[in-house]
Scaffold this motif. Structure first.
Motif, PDB file in Angstrom:
ATOM      1  N   TRP A 279       1.240  -1.306   0.390  1.00  0.00           N
ATOM      2  CA  TRP A 279       0.109   0.421   0.560  1.00  0.00           C
ATOM      3  C   TRP A 279       0.784   1.303   0.231  1.00  0.00           C
ATOM      4  O   TRP A 279       0.307   2.093  -0.869  1.00  0.00           O
ATOM      5  CB  TRP A 279      -1.188   0.063   0.814  1.00  0.00           C
ATOM      6  N   TYR A 304      -7.204  -6.562   1.075  1.00  0.00           N
ATOM      7  CA  TYR A 304      -7.695  -6.208   1.869  1.00  0.00           C
ATOM      8  C   TYR A 304      -8.537  -7.086   2.667  1.00  0.00           C
ATOM      9  O   TYR A 304      -8.459  -8.359   2.731  1.00  0.00           O
ATOM     10  CB  TYR A 304      -8.587  -5.346   0.808  1.00  0.00           C
ATOM     11  N   HIS A 319      -7.344  -2.022   5.084  1.00  0.00           N
ATOM     12  CA  HIS A 319      -7.973  -1.589   3.979  1.00  0.00           C
ATOM     13  C   HIS A 319      -9.651  -2.721   3.099  1.00  0.00           C
ATOM     14  O   HIS A 319      -9.796  -3.122   3.473  1.00  0.00           O
ATOM     15  CB  HIS A 319      -7.174  -1.958   2.313  1.00  0.00           C
ATOM     16  N   GLU A 323     -10.824  -0.221  -1.975  1.00  0.00           N
ATOM     17  CA  GLU A 323     -10.415   0.687  -1.378  1.00  0.00           C
ATOM     18  C   GLU A 323      -8.732   0.129  -2.745  1.00  0.00           C
ATOM     19  O   GLU A 323      -8.264   0.992  -3.385  1.00  0.00           O
ATOM     20  CB  GLU A 323      -9.527   1.187  -0.468  1.00  0.00           C
TER      21      GLU A 323
END
Length: 342
Positions: A279, A304, A319, A323
């Motif tokens: 990320w 995620y 996340h 996203e």
């Protein structure tokens, strides 16, 4: 024996004319109703896009349709919104729903070439989610969209493959060396677990393994093993791939630019699977226009938190899947030819 008289065999010219007029009228009506004007699918799709995204500027939905039909470039493709999946797709929405193992092409091109549409509904693993394959690591989905099949990356003198999170030697590193259409001159593999990535000892000469054709089409002397050339080009690292330099970690952006001295004139293919550390690195790359020029093709597993991924120990991530999809779209809008991995 003639069963019909001459009078019965005669047909009035008026009848002929009437038949011809009827046929011509039918053709005219069919053309007006079904072949005149814009394709109804595109009309409906433009309305669907406008309804799904009421915040689009006037005329933008029709520009999306024009980009699909090839009549003009879609200005939305310069934004993340243009790379997100519109619904329904046109004109084959249902065809790709449950039966197509390979995903539909995205309407926005990247680097001037078609790429697969994002498929977050299936966690970016269409074949596995639809039960065409039993292996979550199956890579069939990306095969039709490889950048190396659209551009000859072998024309560049330096051809580099970087594997962040190499795992076992016979997973991604072997797959790219065998399957990706580029003869890499160097391979850099990062794996922090020393028990996973074990490079086998050389000892197989590929050049001496060939024999002339025979009636049974056997062309090799022995089953191919890991070739000398493959092993000799690999450099292994045991540090963590990170967005900054720290104890036991390396700032991979700095490393690529300063130590490997990678540049736009090189072929660079990157695969990234680093358990959530992707990320901050990808966020940095979004703001660094040089990286989109350096990297020809990027494969990344973006981690995620989603109920469908809890069986794979993804509950630790913060996340969302939305996203992750947004990040993929932003990368493509910035010029990264990026796929979800695997």
């Amino acid at each position: 024996m003639n069963c019909f008289s001459d009078a019965q065999r005669q047909i009035s010219p008026k009848a002929y004319n009437l038949i011809i007029v009827c046929l011509l009228g039918y053709i005219l009506v069919d053309f007006v109703l079904f072949h005149w004007g814009p394709a109804p699918e595109c009309e409906n799709f433009a309305l669907d896009v406008a309804k799904a995204h009421p915040d689009l500027p006037d005329g933008a939905s029709q520009q999306v349709v024009n980009s699909i039909t090839g009549s003009e470039e879609d200005p939305l493709c310069k934004t993340a919104l243009g790379h997100l999946k519109f619904a329904p797709e046109v004109p084959i929405d249902k065809a790709w729903n449950q039966m197509k193992w390979i995903g539909a092409p995205a309407y926005c091109k990247v680097k001037g070439h078609l790429i697969e549409s994002l498929d977050p509904l299936n966690n970016f693993r269409r074949g596995f989610a639809l039960k065409f394959v039993s292996d979550v690591e199956d890579k069939t989905l990306v095969l039709p969209w490889l950048y190396g099949t659209k551009v000859n990356l072998n024309t560049k003198q330096r051809r580099v493959y970087l594997d962040f999170g190499a795992n076992d030697f016979r997973t991604s590193v072997t797959w790219f060396l065998q399957m990706y259409p580029c003869d890499f001159t160097e391979v850099h593999a990062w794996e922090v677990n020393p028990g996973l990535f074990n490079i086998p000892s050389p000892g197989f000469n590929e050049d001496t393994n060939w024999i002339p054709e025979n009636p049974h089409a056997t062309r090799v002397i022995q089953t191919p093993k890991v070739s000398d050339w493959m092993v000799q080009r690999i450099k292994q690292y045991s540090t963590f791939v990170s967005d900054d330099d720290g104890k036991g970690s390396v700032n991979i952006t700095r490393f690529m630019k300063e130590e490997l001295k990678l540049a736009e004139e090189d072929t660079v293919v990157v695969k990234m699977d680093i358990e959530g550390a992707e990320w901050p690195i990808l966020q940095r790359w979004l703001n660094d226009p040089e990286m989109a020029q350096i990297i020809d093709e990027l494969f990344v597993e973006i981690h995620y938190k989603h109920p469908s991924m809890l069986d794979y120990h993804w509950g630790q991530f913060t996340h969302t899947r939305e996203e992750a999809t947004q990040l993929m779209a932003e990368l493509r809008a910035k010029g990264f030819f990026v796929h979800a991995w695997p």
